[in-house]
Design a protein around this motif. Structure first.
Motif, PDB file in Angstrom:
ATOM      1  N   TYR A 140     -36.039   9.582 -32.170  1.00 52.48           N
ATOM      2  CA  TYR A 140     -36.986   8.934 -31.258  1.00 52.48           C
ATOM      3  C   TYR A 140     -38.020   8.111 -32.018  1.00 52.48           C
ATOM      4  N   GLN A 141     -38.313   8.497 -33.261  1.00 50.98           N
ATOM      5  CA  GLN A 141     -39.312   7.776 -34.039  1.00 50.98           C
ATOM      6  C   GLN A 141     -38.876   6.347 -34.322  1.00 50.98           C
ATOM      7  N   ALA A 142     -37.586   6.149 -34.518  1.00 51.54           N
ATOM      8  CA  ALA A 142     -37.067   4.802 -34.724  1.00 51.54           C
ATOM      9  C   ALA A 142     -36.810   4.100 -33.399  1.00 51.54           C
ATOM     10  N   ASN A 143     -36.317   4.840 -32.415  1.00 53.47           N
ATOM     11  CA  ASN A 143     -35.938   4.217 -31.145  1.00 53.47           C
ATOM     12  C   ASN A 143     -37.112   3.567 -30.435  1.00 53.47           C
ATOM     13  N   MET A 144     -38.326   4.108 -30.618  1.00 54.95           N
ATOM     14  CA  MET A 144     -39.470   3.527 -29.929  1.00 54.95           C
ATOM     15  C   MET A 144     -39.815   2.127 -30.430  1.00 54.95           C
ATOM     16  N   TRP A 145     -39.283   1.750 -31.598  1.00 51.45           N
ATOM     17  CA  TRP A 145     -39.577   0.418 -32.143  1.00 51.45           C
ATOM     18  C   TRP A 145     -38.445  -0.577 -31.916  1.00 51.45           C
ATOM     19  N   LEU A 146     -37.367  -0.171 -31.266  1.00 57.47           N
ATOM     20  CA  LEU A 146     -36.228  -1.074 -31.104  1.00 57.47           C
ATOM     21  C   LEU A 146     -36.573  -2.275 -30.226  1.00 57.47           C
ATOM     22  N   GLU A 147     -37.187  -2.016 -29.083  1.00 59.17           N
ATOM     23  CA  GLU A 147     -37.484  -3.124 -28.175  1.00 59.17           C
ATOM     24  C   GLU A 147     -38.497  -4.101 -28.759  1.00 59.17           C
ATOM     25  N   PRO A 148     -39.627  -3.633 -29.329  1.00 60.83           N
ATOM     26  CA  PRO A 148     -40.525  -4.603 -29.968  1.00 60.83           C
ATOM     27  C   PRO A 148     -39.845  -5.399 -31.085  1.00 60.83           C
ATOM     28  N   LEU A 149     -38.968  -4.754 -31.841  1.00 61.49           N
ATOM     29  CA  LEU A 149     -38.263  -5.463 -32.909  1.00 61.49           C
ATOM     30  C   LEU A 149     -37.320  -6.505 -32.344  1.00 61.49           C
ATOM     31  N   ALA A 150     -36.632  -6.153 -31.251  1.00 55.91           N
ATOM     32  CA  ALA A 150     -35.669  -7.085 -30.658  1.00 55.91           C
ATOM     33  C   ALA A 150     -36.351  -8.322 -30.080  1.00 55.91           C
ATOM     34  N   LYS A 151     -37.618  -8.213 -29.706  1.00 54.89           N
ATOM     35  CA  LYS A 151     -38.328  -9.346 -29.106  1.00 54.89           C
ATOM     36  C   LYS A 151     -38.864 -10.328 -30.138  1.00 54.89           C
TER      37      LYS A 151
END
Length: 709
Positions: A254-265
């Motif tokens: 979950y620590q990495a998953n929470m940054w996926l959307e901001p990174l994708a944008k």
């Protein structure tokens, strides 16, 4: 709100013996197959045919029950060096002993071929296992990917799961031989044993042949050097600019998953870099290319890529390995902020920058004096919190939904870390005492991993909720809503599986997920939102819930709750984005005023003591906002913790990425220029100016005293 003095205390409940009951059940389950083997031995040595037959059949039935319902007990057998191979050999050995001791004295000659066939079968089993290991090694690539076209690596589907798992293979392949020997013992007809052995040998030979074919030169996947060359070529073609680096266990995904959307944008070409193979499938649905580089030597190939910035949501032992790459700028973004010491870890001074949500974190680092300079701290807000809905007023229905989301006990043994063991049951009992409360209990995934008392308290809290639900009645949603939830769950499972079957190995999943699927992450996000709506709609509005799965998410629980009760953790900071009331359990032993001064995130909270005496009044403030004296403080605290609403956090995050990428580019230019100049001596290289002017050296006067004048 402050706790009222003189309020009636909630009695501390006596601990229940749930863990001991579970231990008793495990011992009982262990005793059944052990008793069956003992009875089989007695039946073979007496000899006693009915006992031998019944014990053998019971032993086989016990194996089936263990594999179907008691997988954890199998690990206990393995730790005792009584794994499936030993058990199966022992079972067949006792059958053979029984055959040799039953009836006439010339049975050794009659049954010698059966014994030879049985030995041949076990020899084939060992051969299959050896070849299976070789096949597994050829299918273990030095680089594992997702969302990257890897068809050039000659990837192939996995061998049947039965050939890869000895614990499954031996019982299945050996069942015909065991059944044949059992029939021979019952009828005194060797033909049944011969037929069973022949079938087991045929199946084993077929399995061995299927594995050997995969070792042929034309059927093998690409070798290590070929894979590494392909990876470097892909890096040169894709030209990544910013990446997310993560290393950790399965429960920390979950620590990495929470940054996926901001990174994708972000603009540019993002990349996700992992270190553990198991994490490749733990990363949530995303369109971003994912690479797993288990070896340090493979990781170092990033040095010569176009990658400029790596974001680090957590610290790990393997983080120091990637920090050795000088061409990449590294920033610590964390996976949440709290007042705990872990949020100002001295390790973070190893990064080029530390990105925080708001001014409070900047102050936290300054006060901690852990070596992080203020100029290296960048405030970017929390771009993940767009999913948190703002406060919409007091509860409008008959129930007030309370979210109890405690954190775990941590590594340092501080009793103030988690409220589960010291106050959890009291808090839950006090909440359940109010008939207008609906409780959502979402413990941290690591709860009980360090302190067994927390694990036991967690189990008792779950039992309290189950008991409370049994005493409640009310209308239930129509069956159609549950059916819709199941349909959406199946659709979400299909999207997140990426076409992989349950028996697929790492290479097969890499094969099926190698073709980029633009828009898949957005489709998963829509499906997740639809599933969450269906999930909550399918539950009775009065029923308490224990939420432990990855879905529904913590933020979804935020949106369904009217009040949060938690510990000093990042959950509080994120919940402040909603503007709703929250409370913090004080299990630290500190006085309330000291507790508030020590932990700034508690400034706008109702502080609850371990006896939970303040819960009734807290609920009143939630239901009657005019009595809520902390609303203004929550807004001010949210500004300090999360930063301003404008410009949006995602925009500030993107600006910080661009600035750090520019710094990385400038650093590469300077390094290239210095290498091109080829100075004759190191001291001829122009060095950058120091960060601070060195303090002048002063000689302190010696202290005065007897004999020192």
């Amino acid at each position: 709100m402050r706790d009222e003095p003189g309020a009636t205390a909630v009695p501390v409940p006596l601990p229940r013996r749930l863990p001991r009951r579970q231990t008793a059940v495990k011992l009982l389950v262990l005793g059944v197959p052990a008793a069956a083997f003992l009875a089989q031995a007695v039946g073979a040595l007496l000899p006693h045919l009915p006992l031998l037959l019944a014990a053998t059949a019971g032993s086989l039935a016990a194996e089936g029950v263990l594999y179907r319902w008691q997988r954890d007990v199998l690990s206990l057998f393995a730790k005792s060096h009584a794994d499936v191979t030993v058990r199966h050999v022992l079972r067949d050995l006792l059958l053979v002993v029984g055959l040799l001791r039953l009836g006439e004295q010339d049975r050794e000659t009659v049954y010698a071929p059966l014994v030879a066939g049985l030995l041949a079968f076990y020899g084939l089993h060992c051969a299959i296992q050896g070849v299976s290991v070789l096949v597994h090694r050829t299918r273990t690539l030095p680089v594992v990917t997702r969302n990257i076209d890897a068809s050039a690596l000659r990837l192939s589907p996995a061998p049947p799961a039965l050939l890869r798992r000895p614990g499954h293979r031996l019982p299945v392949f050996g069942l015909p031989s065991t059944a044949g020997l059992l029939a021979t013992a019952a009828t005194d007809a060797p033909v049944y044993g011969a037929a069973g052995l022949a079938l087991s040998l045929a199946v084993a030979l077929a399995g061995l042949g299927a594995l050997l074919v995969r070792l042929l030169p034309g059927r093998r996947p690409a070798g290590e050097q070929e894979v590494l060359d392909w990876f470097e070529a892909w890096l040169a073609e894709y030209r990544p600019t910013v990446g997310l680096y993560f290393s950790g266990g399965a429960s920390s995904a979950y620590q990495a998953n929470m940054w996926l959307e901001p990174l994708a944008k972000l603009d540019g070409r993002p990349l996700i870099v992992l270190r553990e193979r198991l994490m490749v499938q733990r990363i949530a649905a995303t369109d971003i290319p994912v690479v797993c580089l288990p070896k340090v030597s493979t990781l170092m190939r990033l040095e010569h890529s176009t990658l400029q910035v790596l974001l680090h949501p957590s610290n790990s032992g393997k983080t120091s390995q990637v920090l050795r790459i000088p061409t990449i700028k590294h920033t610590f973004v964390n996976h949440g902020e709290s007042d705990k010491l872990s949020s100002c870890n001295p390790y973070v001074k190893a990064y080029d920058e530390v990105w925080v949500a708001g001014p409070a974190a900047r102050e936290r680092y300054a006060l901690a004096e852990v070596g992080v300079e203020d100029k290296d701290v960048v405030e970017i807000g929390r771009p993940q919190l767009d999913a948190v809905r703002p406060y919409a007023g007091p509860p409008s229905g008959p129930y007030t939904t309370v979210l109890y989301a405690p954190t775990w006990e941590g590594w340092d043994g501080n009793p103030g870390n988690s409220s589960v063991a010291a106050a959890g049951e009291n808090l839950v009992r006090a909440l359940l005492a109010d008939p207008g409360v609906r409780l959502l209990y979402k413990p941290h995934p690591l709860t009980g991993s360090v302190d067994p008392r927390a694990r036991a308290a967690d189990l008792r809290i779950r039992e309290l909720l189950r008991a409370a639900n049994r005493e409640r009645t009310g209308p239930r949603p129509e069956a159609a809503t549950a059916a819709e939830r199941e349909r959406l769950a199946a659709e979400l499972g299909r999207l997140t599986a990426g076409g992989s079957r349950p028996a697929a190995d790492q290479m097969e999943r890499m094969l099926r997920q190698s073709q980029p699927q633009p828009g898949r992450a957005a489709a998963v996000a829509r499906a997740t939102a639809a599933w969450e709506e269906a999930y909550w709609a399918s539950l009775p509005p009065w029923e308490h819930q224990v939420v432990t799965d990855a879905r529904p998410t913590l933020y979804s629980c935020f949106n369904r709750s009217d009040l949060l009760i938690s510990d000093v953790s990042s959950v509080i900071s994120d919940f402040l984005a909603s503007g709703k009331p929250y409370a913090v359990a004080n299990t630290s032993g500190l006085a309330e005023d000291v507790f508030r001064r020590s932990f700034p995130t508690v400034a706008a909270a109702t502080v609850l003591t371990p006896d939970a005496t303040g819960v009734p009044r807290l609920l009143e403030t939630v239901r009657h906002p005019e009595r809520d004296e902390l609303a203004g403080e929550r807004a001010a605290l949210a500004l300090r913790l999360l930063g301003p609403a404008e410009p949006p956090s995602q925009e500030r995050f993107a600006g910080a990425v661009r600035a750090l990428c520019a710094a990385a580019g400038e650093h590469r230019v300077r390094m290239a220029r210095r290498l091109a100049d080829e100075p004759t001596a190191p001291w001829q290289t122009e060095l950058p100016a120091p960060r601070h002017e060195p303090a002048p050296l002063t000689t302190a006067a010696p202290p005065e005293g007897p004999g020192l004048r």
